[in-house]
Scaffold this motif. Structure first.
Motif, PDB file in Angstrom:
ATOM      1  N   ALA A  76      31.035  42.941  34.963  1.00  0.00           N
ATOM      2  CA  ALA A  76      32.292  43.517  35.465  1.00  0.00           C
ATOM      3  C   ALA A  76      33.087  44.163  34.335  1.00  0.00           C
ATOM      4  O   ALA A  76      33.044  43.721  33.188  1.00  0.00           O
ATOM      5  CB  ALA A  76      33.128  42.433  36.126  1.00  0.00           C
ATOM      6  N   ASP A  77      33.826  45.216  34.686  1.00  0.00           N
ATOM      7  CA  ASP A  77      34.694  45.904  33.738  1.00  0.00           C
ATOM      8  C   ASP A  77      35.865  44.972  33.398  1.00  0.00           C
ATOM      9  O   ASP A  77      36.665  44.646  34.272  1.00  0.00           O
ATOM     10  CB  ASP A  77      35.208  47.196  34.363  1.00  0.00           C
ATOM     11  N   PRO A  78      35.973  44.525  32.144  1.00  0.00           N
ATOM     12  CA  PRO A  78      37.029  43.578  31.789  1.00  0.00           C
ATOM     13  C   PRO A  78      38.439  44.087  32.075  1.00  0.00           C
ATOM     14  O   PRO A  78      39.314  43.312  32.440  1.00  0.00           O
ATOM     15  CB  PRO A  78      36.836  43.350  30.289  1.00  0.00           C
ATOM     16  N   VAL A  79      38.669  45.374  31.942  1.00  0.00           N
ATOM     17  CA  VAL A  79      40.003  45.924  32.193  1.00  0.00           C
ATOM     18  C   VAL A  79      40.390  45.727  33.655  1.00  0.00           C
ATOM     19  O   VAL A  79      41.516  45.328  33.969  1.00  0.00           O
ATOM     20  CB  VAL A  79      40.065  47.419  31.790  1.00  0.00           C
ATOM     21  N   LYS A  80      39.452  45.982  34.565  1.00  0.00           N
ATOM     22  CA  LYS A  80      39.728  45.794  35.991  1.00  0.00           C
ATOM     23  C   LYS A  80      39.925  44.316  36.321  1.00  0.00           C
ATOM     24  O   LYS A  80      40.774  43.968  37.136  1.00  0.00           O
ATOM     25  CB  LYS A  80      38.600  46.386  36.832  1.00  0.00           C
ATOM     26  N   VAL A  81      39.146  43.446  35.689  1.00  0.00           N
ATOM     27  CA  VAL A  81      39.280  42.004  35.923  1.00  0.00           C
ATOM     28  C   VAL A  81      40.643  41.530  35.414  1.00  0.00           C
ATOM     29  O   VAL A  81      41.337  40.763  36.086  1.00  0.00           O
ATOM     30  CB  VAL A  81      38.137  41.221  35.246  1.00  0.00           C
ATOM     31  N   ILE A  82      41.041  42.010  34.253  1.00  0.00           N
ATOM     32  CA  ILE A  82      42.347  41.639  33.687  1.00  0.00           C
ATOM     33  C   ILE A  82      43.465  42.036  34.637  1.00  0.00           C
ATOM     34  O   ILE A  82      44.370  41.246  34.922  1.00  0.00           O
ATOM     35  CB  ILE A  82      42.534  42.290  32.293  1.00  0.00           C
ATOM     36  N   LYS A  83      43.417  43.262  35.148  1.00  0.00           N
ATOM     37  CA  LYS A  83      44.456  43.732  36.079  1.00  0.00           C
ATOM     38  C   LYS A  83      44.465  42.906  37.356  1.00  0.00           C
ATOM     39  O   LYS A  83      45.523  42.524  37.844  1.00  0.00           O
ATOM     40  CB  LYS A  83      44.236  45.209  36.410  1.00  0.00           C
ATOM     41  N   GLU A  84      43.278  42.631  37.891  1.00  0.00           N
ATOM     42  CA  GLU A  84      43.226  41.891  39.145  1.00  0.00           C
ATOM     43  C   GLU A  84      43.717  40.453  38.971  1.00  0.00           C
ATOM     44  O   GLU A  84      44.479  39.951  39.797  1.00  0.00           O
ATOM     45  CB  GLU A  84      41.803  41.899  39.707  1.00  0.00           C
ATOM     46  N   ILE A  85      43.309  39.801  37.921  1.00  0.00           N
ATOM     47  CA  ILE A  85      43.769  38.428  37.696  1.00  0.00           C
ATOM     48  C   ILE A  85      45.275  38.427  37.436  1.00  0.00           C
ATOM     49  O   ILE A  85      45.997  37.533  37.882  1.00  0.00           O
ATOM     50  CB  ILE A  85      42.974  37.753  36.567  1.00  0.00           C
ATOM     51  N   GLY A  86      45.765  39.450  36.744  1.00  0.00           N
ATOM     52  CA  GLY A  86      47.208  39.585  36.549  1.00  0.00           C
ATOM     53  C   GLY A  86      47.948  39.671  37.879  1.00  0.00           C
ATOM     54  O   GLY A  86      49.019  39.077  38.049  1.00  0.00           O
ATOM     55  N   LYS A  87      47.367  40.383  38.837  1.00  0.00           N
ATOM     56  CA  LYS A  87      47.978  40.486  40.174  1.00  0.00           C
ATOM     57  C   LYS A  87      47.957  39.133  40.875  1.00  0.00           C
ATOM     58  O   LYS A  87      48.918  38.754  41.531  1.00  0.00           O
ATOM     59  CB  LYS A  87      47.258  41.529  41.021  1.00  0.00           C
ATOM     60  N   PHE A  88      46.834  38.412  40.762  1.00  0.00           N
ATOM     61  CA  PHE A  88      46.764  37.074  41.361  1.00  0.00           C
ATOM     62  C   PHE A  88      47.866  36.188  40.791  1.00  0.00           C
ATOM     63  O   PHE A  88      48.559  35.496  41.527  1.00  0.00           O
ATOM     64  CB  PHE A  88      45.405  36.407  41.094  1.00  0.00           C
ATOM     65  N   LEU A  89      48.026  36.216  39.478  1.00  0.00           N
ATOM     66  CA  LEU A  89      49.039  35.375  38.841  1.00  0.00           C
ATOM     67  C   LEU A  89      50.446  35.794  39.251  1.00  0.00           C
ATOM     68  O   LEU A  89      51.308  34.952  39.516  1.00  0.00           O
ATOM     69  CB  LEU A  89      48.881  35.417  37.323  1.00  0.00           C
ATOM     70  N   LYS A  90      50.681  37.098  39.298  1.00  0.00           N
ATOM     71  CA  LYS A  90      52.019  37.597  39.641  1.00  0.00           C
ATOM     72  C   LYS A  90      52.380  37.312  41.100  1.00  0.00           C
ATOM     73  O   LYS A  90      53.481  36.877  41.405  1.00  0.00           O
ATOM     74  CB  LYS A  90      52.094  39.099  39.374  1.00  0.00           C
ATOM     75  N   ASN A  91      51.434  37.569  41.991  1.00  0.00           N
ATOM     76  CA  ASN A  91      51.696  37.410  43.421  1.00  0.00           C
ATOM     77  C   ASN A  91      51.709  35.949  43.872  1.00  0.00           C
ATOM     78  O   ASN A  91      52.057  35.666  45.005  1.00  0.00           O
ATOM     79  CB  ASN A  91      50.688  38.202  44.252  1.00  0.00           C
ATOM     80  N   ASN A  92      51.289  35.060  43.013  1.00  0.00           N
ATOM     81  CA  ASN A  92      51.259  33.640  43.348  1.00  0.00           C
ATOM     82  C   ASN A  92      52.005  32.830  42.294  1.00  0.00           C
ATOM     83  O   ASN A  92      51.497  31.823  41.790  1.00  0.00           O
ATOM     84  CB  ASN A  92      49.807  33.165  43.459  1.00  0.00           C
ATOM     85  N   GLU A  93      53.198  33.281  41.963  1.00  0.00           N
ATOM     86  CA  GLU A  93      53.973  32.632  40.893  1.00  0.00           C
ATOM     87  C   GLU A  93      54.257  31.179  41.169  1.00  0.00           C
ATOM     88  O   GLU A  93      54.335  30.379  40.243  1.00  0.00           O
ATOM     89  CB  GLU A  93      55.285  33.383  40.668  1.00  0.00           C
ATOM     90  N   ASN A  94      54.452  30.806  42.417  1.00  0.00           N
ATOM     91  CA  ASN A  94      54.773  29.424  42.750  1.00  0.00           C
ATOM     92  C   ASN A  94      53.531  28.560  42.940  1.00  0.00           C
ATOM     93  O   ASN A  94      53.637  27.396  43.268  1.00  0.00           O
ATOM     94  CB  ASN A  94      55.628  29.372  44.012  1.00  0.00           C
ATOM     95  N   LEU A  95      52.373  29.139  42.707  1.00  0.00           N
ATOM     96  CA  LEU A  95      51.117  28.423  42.862  1.00  0.00           C
ATOM     97  C   LEU A  95      50.527  28.236  41.471  1.00  0.00           C
ATOM     98  O   LEU A  95      49.785  29.048  40.989  1.00  0.00           O
ATOM     99  CB  LEU A  95      50.158  29.225  43.749  1.00  0.00           C
ATOM    100  N   GLY A  96      50.896  27.189  40.809  1.00  0.00           N
ATOM    101  CA  GLY A  96      50.362  26.896  39.490  1.00  0.00           C
ATOM    102  C   GLY A  96      50.969  27.658  38.370  1.00  0.00           C
ATOM    103  O   GLY A  96      51.507  28.666  38.381  1.00  0.00           O
TER     104      GLY A  96
END
Length: 189
Positions: free
Chosen positions: A169-189
């Protein structure tokens, strides 16, 4: 005083217009939901069926019992590979480290986990690349779907499997996607 009513034909049009205005949003919602289904959000990784990662026996490298419950409340980037760790494994360890570091102030919410299979001890180079990752030796098969040595997994703070990324996988795309997971789920962990 007498009230004059509009002709019956005009009354019918007014009633049909009012009914049409009220029914239009309902009809539109059914059309959009059942006929023109939205594509939804696209993920870069392979979305997994959201379910808890089943418990399996694992120990730390020094032989103490371990489980993923110790890491509840953290997002996990997990990989599965043999302790002998070939070049692809070393590259994956490096990529996981970079993905975590690239999260900036959110990196404290993300933990890296390497599930070791087999009995081989990790090399000094593998341990250096794992730098700060949790290493657990799997005593049972690791219950994650797909080609485990060909990818890595994102597990949410509740212990649910979420996404599988291929090691190519392209690390840049993975970084962006995981960043979105973290941002959109701030109250989850």
């Amino acid at each position: 005083m007498s009230v004059s009513l509009p002709p019956p034909r005009k009354q019918r049009r007014i009633i049909l217009a009012v009914v049409g205005i009220c029914a239009a949003p309902i009809a539109a919602s059914y059309l959009l939901y059942y006929v023109w289904k939205p594509a939804g959000g696209l993920t870069y990784g392979q979305l997994l069926e959201t379910r808890p990662v089943p418990a399996f026996r694992q120990v730390t490298l020094d032989g103490k019992a371990a489980d993923l419950g110790q890491l509840k409340g953290k997002w996990l980037l997990a990989m599965v590979d043999d302790g002998s760790c070939n070049v692809a494994c070393l590259d994956a360890l490096h990529a996981l480290r970079q993905i975590r570091i690239a999260q900036g102030k959110e990196m404290g919410r993300l933990e890296r986990v390497w599930f070791l299979t087999g009995t081989a001890a990790p090399s000094a180079e593998a341990l250096a690349r794992a730098d700060g990752a949790r290493l657990f030796r799997a005593q049972d098969p690791v219950p994650l779907p797909g080609d485990q040595t060909g990818g890595y997994y994102l597990i949410d703070p509740l212990g649910n499997q979420v996404v599988r990324y291929p090691r190519s996988a392209d690390p840049v795309k993975v970084i962006k996607e995981i960043g979105k997971f973290l941002k959109n789920n701030e109250n989850l962990g």
